[in-house]
Design an enzyme around this catalytic site. Structure first.
Site, short mmCIF file in Angstrom:
data_model
loop_
_atom_site.label_atom_id
_atom_site.label_comp_id
_atom_site.label_asym_id
_atom_site.label_seq_id
_atom_site.Cartn_x
_atom_site.Cartn_y
_atom_site.Cartn_z
N GLY A 64 12.45 67.09 19.30
CA GLY A 64 13.22 66.73 20.59
C GLY A 64 12.29 65.88 21.56
O GLY A 64 12.60 64.99 22.28
N GLU A 65 11.20 66.61 21.99
CA GLU A 65 10.29 66.06 23.10
C GLU A 65 9.78 64.78 22.47
O GLU A 65 9.56 63.87 23.34
CB GLU A 65 9.14 66.90 23.32
CG GLU A 65 8.27 66.44 24.54
CD GLU A 65 7.69 67.47 25.11
OE1 GLU A 65 6.91 67.15 26.28
OE2 GLU A 65 7.57 68.66 24.80
N SER A 66 9.46 64.59 21.02
CA SER A 66 8.83 63.34 20.59
C SER A 66 9.92 62.28 20.66
O SER A 66 9.48 61.13 21.18
CB SER A 66 8.43 63.46 19.26
OG SER A 66 7.52 64.49 19.02
#
Length: 143
Positions: A64-66
């Site tokens: 998700g953060e990527s």
């Protein structure tokens, strides 16, 4: 590249040229689609599991953060940098094999903040996790 691009190929080329970082590469994350409006990537379950064989909750967050951070950086445009300031995840199902797919869509695209939601599903299309990330946009440091 600016937030006005709607060319999937150029956005995907931008993402691949920039790279996703050593952690995402070690986890096997691969870009599928990349525009300001929608980013998609896959990640294998194998190699990213807890001791009991379930996809690790932190792996969902890395995916998700990527996606969310890269989408925010594409929106920020040249000379600007997006950095994560808040992230949360709700896990609703466990993936145990195959690939999971993250689909990132913007909730808010501002001059100084972005908010993205990333829906992570298993190969049967069942939602396993929902990640929400807020990024702050600032001027990139001088090189």
């Amino acid at each position: 590249m600016t937030s006005t691009t709607d060319d999937t190929t150029s956005g995907l080329d931008w993402a691949k040229q920039r790279g996703m970082g050593a952690l995402a590469e070690k986890m096997g994350i691969e870009w599928v689609e990349f525009t300001v409006e929608r980013c998609v990537a896959t990640m294998p379950v194998e190699g990213n599991t807890q001791p009991v064989g379930l996809l690790h909750g932190g792996a969902y967050v890395v995916l998700g953060e990527s996606l969310g951070s890269m989408a925010a950086n594409l929106h920020a445009g040249p000379g600007r940098l997006a950095v994560g300031i808040d992230i949360n995840a709700t896990h609703t199902r466990s993936a145990t094999s195959g690939l999971v797919t993250g689909v990132c869509t913007p909730i808010h695209l501002g001059r100084s903040l972005t908010v993205h939601e990333i829906a992570v599903t298993d190969e049967q299309g069942r939602r396993c996790s929902t990640v929400r990330i807020t990024n702050m946009i600032k001027d990139a440091p001088a090189r």
